[in-house]
Design an enzyme around this catalytic site. Sequence first.
Site, PDB file in Angstrom:
ATOM      1  N   HIS A  81      12.136  -0.674  -8.981  1.00  0.00           N
ATOM      2  CA  HIS A  81      12.522  -0.954  -7.596  1.00  0.00           C
ATOM      3  C   HIS A  81      13.566  -2.060  -7.518  1.00  0.00           C
ATOM      4  O   HIS A  81      14.348  -2.109  -6.574  1.00  0.00           O
ATOM      5  CB  HIS A  81      11.297  -1.342  -6.760  1.00  0.00           C
ATOM      6  CG  HIS A  81      10.569  -0.160  -6.201  1.00  0.00           C
ATOM      7  ND1 HIS A  81      11.098   0.670  -5.245  1.00  0.00           N
ATOM      8  CD2 HIS A  81       9.330   0.328  -6.466  1.00  0.00           C
ATOM      9  CE1 HIS A  81      10.235   1.620  -4.949  1.00  0.00           C
ATOM     10  NE2 HIS A  81       9.147   1.430  -5.674  1.00  0.00           N
ATOM     11  N   ASP A 132       3.119   7.189  -3.496  1.00  0.00           N
ATOM     12  CA  ASP A 132       4.451   6.934  -2.958  1.00  0.00           C
ATOM     13  C   ASP A 132       5.007   8.148  -2.239  1.00  0.00           C
ATOM     14  O   ASP A 132       5.809   8.003  -1.310  1.00  0.00           O
ATOM     15  CB  ASP A 132       5.408   6.555  -4.089  1.00  0.00           C
ATOM     16  CG  ASP A 132       5.450   5.056  -4.329  1.00  0.00           C
ATOM     17  OD1 ASP A 132       4.832   4.305  -3.552  1.00  0.00           O
ATOM     18  OD2 ASP A 132       6.104   4.637  -5.302  1.00  0.00           O
ATOM     19  N   GLN A 163       7.300   0.883 -10.897  1.00  0.00           N
ATOM     20  CA  GLN A 163       7.453  -0.174  -9.899  1.00  0.00           C
ATOM     21  C   GLN A 163       8.550  -1.153 -10.286  1.00  0.00           C
ATOM     22  O   GLN A 163       9.286  -1.650  -9.437  1.00  0.00           O
ATOM     23  CB  GLN A 163       6.130  -0.915  -9.711  1.00  0.00           C
ATOM     24  CG  GLN A 163       5.072  -0.100  -9.008  1.00  0.00           C
ATOM     25  CD  GLN A 163       5.568   0.467  -7.686  1.00  0.00           C
ATOM     26  OE1 GLN A 163       5.913  -0.267  -6.774  1.00  0.00           O
ATOM     27  NE2 GLN A 163       5.650   1.782  -7.597  1.00  0.00           N
ATOM     28  N   HIS A 194     -15.607 -17.683  37.892  1.00  0.00           N
ATOM     29  CA  HIS A 194     -16.198 -16.590  37.120  1.00  0.00           C
ATOM     30  C   HIS A 194     -17.619 -16.305  37.614  1.00  0.00           C
ATOM     31  O   HIS A 194     -18.011 -15.148  37.793  1.00  0.00           O
ATOM     32  CB  HIS A 194     -16.257 -16.973  35.624  1.00  0.00           C
ATOM     33  CG  HIS A 194     -14.953 -16.862  34.906  1.00  0.00           C
ATOM     34  ND1 HIS A 194     -13.867 -17.641  35.201  1.00  0.00           N
ATOM     35  CD2 HIS A 194     -14.578 -16.041  33.876  1.00  0.00           C
ATOM     36  CE1 HIS A 194     -12.861 -17.325  34.387  1.00  0.00           C
ATOM     37  NE2 HIS A 194     -13.280 -16.356  33.567  1.00  0.00           N
ATOM     38  N   GLU A 237      -0.299  -5.010  -4.387  1.00  0.00           N
ATOM     39  CA  GLU A 237       0.091  -3.934  -3.473  1.00  0.00           C
ATOM     40  C   GLU A 237      -0.476  -2.605  -3.976  1.00  0.00           C
ATOM     41  O   GLU A 237      -1.100  -1.854  -3.234  1.00  0.00           O
ATOM     42  CB  GLU A 237       1.621  -3.866  -3.397  1.00  0.00           C
ATOM     43  CG  GLU A 237       2.147  -2.721  -2.546  1.00  0.00           C
ATOM     44  CD  GLU A 237       3.640  -2.527  -2.696  1.00  0.00           C
ATOM     45  OE1 GLU A 237       4.237  -1.856  -1.833  1.00  0.00           O
ATOM     46  OE2 GLU A 237       4.234  -3.034  -3.677  1.00  0.00           O
ATOM     47  N   HIS A 238      -0.227  -2.302  -5.243  1.00  0.00           N
ATOM     48  CA  HIS A 238      -0.764  -1.101  -5.893  1.00  0.00           C
ATOM     49  C   HIS A 238      -1.664  -1.523  -7.043  1.00  0.00           C
ATOM     50  O   HIS A 238      -1.289  -2.389  -7.832  1.00  0.00           O
ATOM     51  CB  HIS A 238       0.362  -0.231  -6.465  1.00  0.00           C
ATOM     52  CG  HIS A 238       1.436   0.127  -5.483  1.00  0.00           C
ATOM     53  ND1 HIS A 238       2.633  -0.553  -5.404  1.00  0.00           N
ATOM     54  CD2 HIS A 238       1.490   1.094  -4.542  1.00  0.00           C
ATOM     55  CE1 HIS A 238       3.382  -0.012  -4.464  1.00  0.00           C
ATOM     56  NE2 HIS A 238       2.707   0.986  -3.920  1.00  0.00           N
TER      57      HIS A 238
END
Length: 427
Positions: free
Chosen positions: A258, A356, A255, A415, A322-323
Site C-alpha cells: 500500500h 479487501d 499490506q 422538568h 486494522e487486519h
Amino acid sequence: MQRYIYPPVSEWPSLLQRPKMDVSELFESVRTVLNDVKTEGDVALHRYSEKFDGFTGPGFKVTAAETESAAALLSPELKAAIKQAAANILKFHSAQQLKVEKVETQPGVICWQKSVGIEKVGLYIPGGTAPLFSTVLMLAIPASIAGCQEIVLCTPPDKTGAIHPAILFAASVAGVKTIYKLGGIQAIGAMAYGTQSIPKVYKIFGPGNRYVTAAKQLVSLADVAIDMPAGPSEVLVMADDSARPAFVAADLLSQAEHGADSQVILLTTSQSLLDETLAEVEKQVALLPREDGTRKALTESRAILLHSVDEMIRMSNAYAPEHLILSVDEPETVVDKIVNAGSVFMGHFTPESAGDYASGTNHTLPTHGHARAYSGVNLDSFIRKITFQKISESGLRELGPVIEQMAGAEKLQAHKNAVTIRLNSLK
C-alpha cells in the site's frame, strides 16, 4: 523486516510503535484550501483542480453517457468479479438490519428504536495509480441499504477529465448516480460546505492520502461527520508451525505494498517459520511492481518470535491491528480471546485480500490502534437510531412520581412540573 527473538514484555510498547502519522503540520496549507472552497465555491474548485490534478474542464459532474461507456472498457471477467463482490457485500450488510421491537418497560410505558439512514452522505474514492473501485462497493452498497437519500461520490480525474472505468462501473453496480470529477482537499471541502455544483453532505466516508486525511479531520471539527480516524494500512499475522511461509509472506506483502508508511507485523512461536517467512518475503517482494514502496514499508515492519500463543494474543491485542490474520492450526481456539482488531481472518486459506475485495465484509477499517475504540464501516455507519416512547394515562400515574422525585433531586423544577401538571389533570 526487523527481527526480534523473545523480546521481554517491557520492550513490547516500543516494538509496537507505528510509523509517525501526524498530519498536523499540513493543517495550515489544508485549511487555506478549505477556506477558499468555503468562500469561493466552484471558482476555488476549478483553480485547485487545475493546480493539483491538471484538470481544466468546464464542469465536474460525470454524465450518464460516461458511466455507460465505462463498462465497454472493462473485461467481462473483471465486470463479473465486481458483480459477484457486490452481491456478497450486499448480502452481508443486509443481514445487519434490525427489526423494530417495541418494549413495554413497565405497564403503560412503551419504548422503541428505529434506524433511519443519514439523508446525505459523501463518498471519497482515491484515483491515481491505484484506483480503489472496491471502496465504491464497500461504501455505496451499505449506504443504499441504509436508505441514504442522497449519495455523492467524488473521485479525482486525470488531466483529460477521465475517471477510471472500473470506478464508474462499480458505482453503476452499486446504484450511485451522482458522481463528480473532483479529488483531494477540494473534494472534501466541497462535500463539507457545498458549492454551486456540489451538494453539502452530512457525513463523509472514504480513504485518501495525508492531505485528504488532514482535510477530513479539519472539517469534522465543526462542519460534517466523518467515518473514522484513518491512517496507513496495516496487518498483523499470528502464525504457528502449521502456517505456510509462502502464504504468510504474501499476506504481509499485500499490506506493505500500500505504501512506504504502511506497517506489517509477524508474530510467531516458530523459529523456522520466522526464518522461512522472511526468506519468502525477500523472494516475493522482488517480483512486485511496487517493490520500492513495499521495501520502504518493510523497514518499519517487524517479525517477532514469542514463547506461546498466549503471548501472541496479548501482543496482538496491545497493537490493535486494522487486519489480523490467525494463521494457526486451530483459529477457533484463539479468536474468542481477540478483543482489539478491525477485521479478523481465520485459518490458512483466508487471505486478508478476501476482505479487501469480495468475501462480503467491509474493508474500511480503523487503523493506528483505533480498533481499540472504533468499529469498521458497517450498516450502522450510515444510519442514525432514533428512540420513541409513548406513555398512557395509567402509565404516567405509575411512572410520574419516579420522574418527580428525580427531577426534584436535581433541582430542575420545570422538568418536575411537566409531570405534575399532567398528574393533576388526571385526578
